[in-house]
Design an enzyme around this catalytic site. Structure first.
Site, PDB file in Angstrom:
ATOM      1  N   ALA A   1       3.973   7.601   2.131  1.00  0.00           N
ATOM      2  CA  ALA A   1       4.457   8.942   1.823  1.00  0.00           C
ATOM      3  C   ALA A   1       5.837   8.954   1.170  1.00  0.00           C
ATOM      4  O   ALA A   1       6.305  10.006   0.747  1.00  0.00           O
ATOM      5  CB  ALA A   1       4.490   9.774   3.103  1.00  0.00           C
ATOM      6  N   THR A   2       6.489   7.803   1.087  1.00  0.00           N
ATOM      7  CA  THR A   2       7.840   7.742   0.525  1.00  0.00           C
ATOM      8  C   THR A   2       7.844   6.886  -0.746  1.00  0.00           C
ATOM      9  O   THR A   2       6.888   6.162  -1.011  1.00  0.00           O
ATOM     10  CB  THR A   2       8.821   7.122   1.548  1.00  0.00           C
ATOM     11  OG1 THR A   2       8.485   5.741   1.723  1.00  0.00           O
ATOM     12  CG2 THR A   2       8.753   7.850   2.888  1.00  0.00           C
TER      13      THR A   2
ATOM     14  N   PHE B   1       0.567 -14.199  -9.542  1.00  0.00           N
ATOM     15  CA  PHE B   1       0.716 -12.906  -8.882  1.00  0.00           C
ATOM     16  C   PHE B   1      -0.613 -12.488  -8.264  1.00  0.00           C
ATOM     17  O   PHE B   1      -1.543 -12.104  -8.972  1.00  0.00           O
ATOM     18  CB  PHE B   1       1.177 -11.857  -9.901  1.00  0.00           C
ATOM     19  CG  PHE B   1       1.476 -10.517  -9.309  1.00  0.00           C
ATOM     20  CD1 PHE B   1       2.678 -10.290  -8.667  1.00  0.00           C
ATOM     21  CD2 PHE B   1       0.560  -9.481  -9.397  1.00  0.00           C
ATOM     22  CE1 PHE B   1       2.972  -9.047  -8.127  1.00  0.00           C
ATOM     23  CE2 PHE B   1       0.837  -8.240  -8.862  1.00  0.00           C
ATOM     24  CZ  PHE B   1       2.049  -8.014  -8.221  1.00  0.00           C
TER      25      PHE B   1
ATOM     26  N   ILE C   1       0.856  -1.193   0.000  1.00  0.00           N
ATOM     27  CA  ILE C   1       0.000   0.000   0.000  1.00  0.00           C
ATOM     28  C   ILE C   1       0.891   1.242   0.000  1.00  0.00           C
ATOM     29  O   ILE C   1       1.807   1.357   0.813  1.00  0.00           O
ATOM     30  CB  ILE C   1      -0.941  -0.013   1.222  1.00  0.00           C
ATOM     31  CG1 ILE C   1      -1.792  -1.298   1.199  1.00  0.00           C
ATOM     32  CG2 ILE C   1      -1.825   1.234   1.233  1.00  0.00           C
ATOM     33  CD1 ILE C   1      -2.573  -1.561   2.476  1.00  0.00           C
TER      34      ILE C   1
ATOM     35  N   HIS D   1       9.226   4.182  -1.229  1.00  0.00           N
ATOM     36  CA  HIS D   1       9.388   2.771  -0.864  1.00  0.00           C
ATOM     37  C   HIS D   1       8.388   1.888  -1.605  1.00  0.00           C
ATOM     38  O   HIS D   1       8.733   0.813  -2.093  1.00  0.00           O
ATOM     39  CB  HIS D   1       9.231   2.627   0.655  1.00  0.00           C
ATOM     40  CG  HIS D   1       9.462   1.251   1.165  1.00  0.00           C
ATOM     41  ND1 HIS D   1       8.433   0.437   1.582  1.00  0.00           N
ATOM     42  CD2 HIS D   1      10.603   0.543   1.320  1.00  0.00           C
ATOM     43  CE1 HIS D   1       8.938  -0.719   1.970  1.00  0.00           C
ATOM     44  NE2 HIS D   1      10.245  -0.685   1.828  1.00  0.00           N
TER      45      HIS D   1
END
EC number: 2.5.1.78
Length: 152
Positions: free
Chosen positions: A84-85, A112, A81, A87
């Protein structure tokens, strides 16, 4: 002309399911959907193994080991999910590439079933509410592909 397609009967199939523990409130629902689908399509409970991993990033590595077992197909379930970064972008891309690479390298269905969503709400919707259950859909794809691989 010959047409090949996988049947949706799981009788006799051996299925491995790799599930990410991160975002477990979502992945638990994906797993429940996958197990329900497999059971309804006659995969015996004794022919299903569930393997928990810490996060989605670990799924491809464990899938690479699991393809050497006697599974007809492997289902990969997780939920990445956006935060804010950046990542999210790295994890989502590498997990998708990793799972695809394992299936191609092993010549075995590696499905998948990892959600990559912008919000928690989108993940919840895809784990059994408005948008169906992507775990169920991944399990159905696993059954179809496992049976197709027996013909092609």
């Amino acid at each position: 002309m010959q047409v090949f397609e996988g049947k949706l009967n799981g009788k006799g199939l051996k299925i491995g399911i790799i599930v990410s523990r991160f975002n477990e409130f979502i992945t638990q629902k994906l797993l429940a959907g996958a197990l329900d689908c497999l059971t309804r399509h006659e995969v015996e409970n004794t022919n299903i193994d569930v393997i928990w991993v810490p996060g989605a990033f670990e799924i491809p590595l464990v899938a690479k080991r699991a393809v050497h077992k006697d599974y007809d197909a492997i289902i990969c379930l997780g939920a990445v999910i956006r935060g804010a970064t950046p990542h999210f972008d790295y994890v989502a891309a590498e997990v998708a590439k990793g799972i695809a690479a394992v299936g191609l390298e092993a010549n075995k269905p590696v499905i998948f079933g990892v959600l990559t969503t912008d919000t928690i709400e989108q993940a919840i919707e895809r784990a059994g509410t408005k948008a169906g259950n992507k775990g169920w859909e991944a399990a159905l794809a696993a059954i179809e592909m496992a049976n197709l691989f027996k013909k092609v």
